[in-house]
Design a protein around this motif. Structure first.
Motif, PDB file in Angstrom:
ATOM      1  N   LEU A 100       0.853  -1.188   0.000  1.00  0.00           N
ATOM      2  CA  LEU A 100       0.000   0.000   0.000  1.00  0.00           C
ATOM      3  C   LEU A 100       0.884   1.231   0.000  1.00  0.00           C
ATOM      4  O   LEU A 100       1.843   1.309   0.768  1.00  0.00           O
ATOM      5  CB  LEU A 100      -0.903   0.006   1.243  1.00  0.00           C
ATOM      6  CG  LEU A 100      -1.835   1.193   1.432  1.00  0.00           C
ATOM      7  CD1 LEU A 100      -2.918   1.217   0.343  1.00  0.00           C
ATOM      8  CD2 LEU A 100      -2.503   1.128   2.814  1.00  0.00           C
ATOM      9  N   SER A 101       0.553   2.177  -0.871  1.00  0.00           N
ATOM     10  CA  SER A 101       1.217   3.483  -0.874  1.00  0.00           C
ATOM     11  C   SER A 101       0.166   4.539  -0.601  1.00  0.00           C
ATOM     12  O   SER A 101      -0.919   4.515  -1.194  1.00  0.00           O
ATOM     13  CB  SER A 101       1.886   3.773  -2.213  1.00  0.00           C
ATOM     14  OG  SER A 101       2.977   2.919  -2.407  1.00  0.00           O
ATOM     15  N   ILE A 102       0.500   5.462   0.275  1.00  0.00           N
ATOM     16  CA  ILE A 102      -0.408   6.546   0.637  1.00  0.00           C
ATOM     17  C   ILE A 102       0.261   7.856   0.252  1.00  0.00           C
ATOM     18  O   ILE A 102       1.361   8.159   0.722  1.00  0.00           O
ATOM     19  CB  ILE A 102      -0.694   6.560   2.155  1.00  0.00           C
ATOM     20  CG1 ILE A 102      -1.221   5.206   2.624  1.00  0.00           C
ATOM     21  CG2 ILE A 102      -1.653   7.693   2.507  1.00  0.00           C
ATOM     22  CD1 ILE A 102      -1.281   5.060   4.141  1.00  0.00           C
ATOM     23  N   THR A 103      -0.390   8.602  -0.614  1.00  0.00           N
ATOM     24  CA  THR A 103       0.092   9.926  -0.986  1.00  0.00           C
ATOM     25  C   THR A 103      -0.861  10.937  -0.371  1.00  0.00           C
ATOM     26  O   THR A 103      -2.070  10.877  -0.613  1.00  0.00           O
ATOM     27  CB  THR A 103       0.146  10.101  -2.511  1.00  0.00           C
ATOM     28  OG1 THR A 103       0.950   9.054  -3.066  1.00  0.00           O
ATOM     29  CG2 THR A 103       0.730  11.448  -2.887  1.00  0.00           C
ATOM     30  N   THR A 104      -0.310  11.844   0.412  1.00  0.00           N
ATOM     31  CA  THR A 104      -1.148  12.834   1.088  1.00  0.00           C
ATOM     32  C   THR A 104      -1.127  14.152   0.320  1.00  0.00           C
ATOM     33  O   THR A 104      -0.077  14.619  -0.103  1.00  0.00           O
ATOM     34  CB  THR A 104      -0.668  13.068   2.535  1.00  0.00           C
ATOM     35  OG1 THR A 104       0.689  13.497   2.524  1.00  0.00           O
ATOM     36  CG2 THR A 104      -0.784  11.801   3.359  1.00  0.00           C
ATOM     37  N   LYS A 105      -2.292  14.679   0.156  1.00  0.00           N
ATOM     38  CA  LYS A 105      -2.483  16.005  -0.450  1.00  0.00           C
ATOM     39  C   LYS A 105      -3.243  16.857   0.562  1.00  0.00           C
ATOM     40  O   LYS A 105      -3.759  16.350   1.546  1.00  0.00           O
ATOM     41  CB  LYS A 105      -3.305  15.904  -1.749  1.00  0.00           C
ATOM     42  CG  LYS A 105      -2.788  14.906  -2.747  1.00  0.00           C
ATOM     43  CD  LYS A 105      -1.560  15.410  -3.435  1.00  0.00           C
ATOM     44  CE  LYS A 105      -1.186  14.431  -4.556  1.00  0.00           C
ATOM     45  NZ  LYS A 105      -0.021  14.844  -5.264  1.00  0.00           N
ATOM     46  N   ARG A 106      -3.324  18.131   0.324  1.00  0.00           N
ATOM     47  CA  ARG A 106      -4.029  19.001   1.257  1.00  0.00           C
ATOM     48  C   ARG A 106      -5.499  18.612   1.399  1.00  0.00           C
ATOM     49  O   ARG A 106      -6.048  18.580   2.492  1.00  0.00           O
ATOM     50  CB  ARG A 106      -3.927  20.459   0.803  1.00  0.00           C
ATOM     51  CG  ARG A 106      -4.370  21.442   1.873  1.00  0.00           C
ATOM     52  CD  ARG A 106      -4.356  22.868   1.420  1.00  0.00           C
ATOM     53  NE  ARG A 106      -5.631  23.348   0.936  1.00  0.00           N
ATOM     54  CZ  ARG A 106      -6.765  23.365   1.624  1.00  0.00           C
ATOM     55  NH1 ARG A 106      -6.817  22.877   2.816  1.00  0.00           N
ATOM     56  NH2 ARG A 106      -7.868  23.848   1.116  1.00  0.00           N
ATOM     57  N   ASP A 107      -6.133  18.247   0.276  1.00  0.00           N
ATOM     58  CA  ASP A 107      -7.577  18.023   0.283  1.00  0.00           C
ATOM     59  C   ASP A 107      -7.985  16.564   0.054  1.00  0.00           C
ATOM     60  O   ASP A 107      -9.161  16.264  -0.071  1.00  0.00           O
ATOM     61  CB  ASP A 107      -8.245  18.901  -0.766  1.00  0.00           C
ATOM     62  CG  ASP A 107      -7.753  18.604  -2.172  1.00  0.00           C
ATOM     63  OD1 ASP A 107      -6.684  17.977  -2.327  1.00  0.00           O
ATOM     64  OD2 ASP A 107      -8.449  18.989  -3.127  1.00  0.00           O
ATOM     65  N   ARG A 108      -6.983  15.646  -0.010  1.00  0.00           N
ATOM     66  CA  ARG A 108      -7.325  14.247  -0.252  1.00  0.00           C
ATOM     67  C   ARG A 108      -6.130  13.350   0.047  1.00  0.00           C
ATOM     68  O   ARG A 108      -5.007  13.814   0.190  1.00  0.00           O
ATOM     69  CB  ARG A 108      -7.769  14.042  -1.693  1.00  0.00           C
ATOM     70  CG  ARG A 108      -6.666  14.225  -2.703  1.00  0.00           C
ATOM     71  CD  ARG A 108      -7.186  14.256  -4.130  1.00  0.00           C
ATOM     72  NE  ARG A 108      -6.125  14.411  -5.101  1.00  0.00           N
ATOM     73  CZ  ARG A 108      -5.499  15.544  -5.384  1.00  0.00           C
ATOM     74  NH1 ARG A 108      -5.805  16.651  -4.738  1.00  0.00           N
ATOM     75  NH2 ARG A 108      -4.552  15.591  -6.299  1.00  0.00           N
ATOM     76  N   ILE A 109      -6.432  12.052   0.078  1.00  0.00           N
ATOM     77  CA  ILE A 109      -5.411  11.022   0.198  1.00  0.00           C
ATOM     78  C   ILE A 109      -5.584  10.090  -0.990  1.00  0.00           C
ATOM     79  O   ILE A 109      -6.707   9.725  -1.334  1.00  0.00           O
ATOM     80  CB  ILE A 109      -5.579  10.230   1.508  1.00  0.00           C
ATOM     81  CG1 ILE A 109      -5.213  11.124   2.688  1.00  0.00           C
ATOM     82  CG2 ILE A 109      -4.748   8.958   1.503  1.00  0.00           C
ATOM     83  CD1 ILE A 109      -5.421  10.477   4.026  1.00  0.00           C
ATOM     84  N   GLU A 110      -4.485   9.735  -1.613  1.00  0.00           N
ATOM     85  CA  GLU A 110      -4.529   8.754  -2.693  1.00  0.00           C
ATOM     86  C   GLU A 110      -3.914   7.459  -2.193  1.00  0.00           C
ATOM     87  O   GLU A 110      -2.802   7.460  -1.657  1.00  0.00           O
ATOM     88  CB  GLU A 110      -3.772   9.265  -3.923  1.00  0.00           C
ATOM     89  CG  GLU A 110      -4.463  10.432  -4.582  1.00  0.00           C
ATOM     90  CD  GLU A 110      -3.744  10.941  -5.820  1.00  0.00           C
ATOM     91  OE1 GLU A 110      -2.724  10.331  -6.235  1.00  0.00           O
ATOM     92  OE2 GLU A 110      -4.215  11.941  -6.381  1.00  0.00           O
ATOM     93  N   LEU A 111      -4.660   6.377  -2.338  1.00  0.00           N
ATOM     94  CA  LEU A 111      -4.176   5.051  -1.988  1.00  0.00           C
ATOM     95  C   LEU A 111      -3.883   4.295  -3.267  1.00  0.00           C
ATOM     96  O   LEU A 111      -4.684   4.315  -4.201  1.00  0.00           O
ATOM     97  CB  LEU A 111      -5.221   4.277  -1.181  1.00  0.00           C
ATOM     98  CG  LEU A 111      -5.671   4.859   0.148  1.00  0.00           C
ATOM     99  CD1 LEU A 111      -6.675   3.918   0.813  1.00  0.00           C
ATOM    100  CD2 LEU A 111      -4.500   5.106   1.065  1.00  0.00           C
TER     101      LEU A 111
END
Length: 114
Positions: free
Chosen positions: A49-60
């Protein structure tokens, strides 16, 4: 890198989702959570699993042995005979539902069966 780097740039709703994902991952055995500059990688034998954090969302991002090409998945791409890359976006806690938890568990099981 610690998780404060990632939480600084998220709004409150997204931070709650991020914390819920990390809390859920405590149910898995023998995992490593690696905080990188651009993402968080969750590993067992390798990254499941990779989690990319953005200000308004998370991408898995995760791999399954099947094509689950339905909402909320926005990328479903076969990368080998037995692997399909999936990517979803979460912005509220209600989106971190049982289906997402099943996908995470299935990705974990796929990597762990090696």
């Amino acid at each position: 890198m610690d998780k404060t780097y990632h939480t600084k740039k998220m709004n409150e709703k997204v931070q709650i989702v991020f914390e819920a994902i990390l809390s859920h991952l405590k149910n898995f055995e023998a995992i490593d959570i690696i905080f990188l500059k651009t993402r968080v990688q969750i590993n067992t034998n390798s990254t499941f699993l990779s989690i990319t954090t953005k200000r308004d969302r998370i991408e898995l991002e995760f791999q399954l042995d099947r094509e689950d090409d339905f909402f909320p998945i926005f990328i479903c791409q076969r990368i080998s005979k037995n692997r399909v890359l999936h990517r979803i976006t979460l912005s509220e806690l209600s989106e971190f539902d049982n289906q997402v938890k099943i996908w995470i568990k299935d990705a974990y099981d796929l990597i762990n069966k090696r």
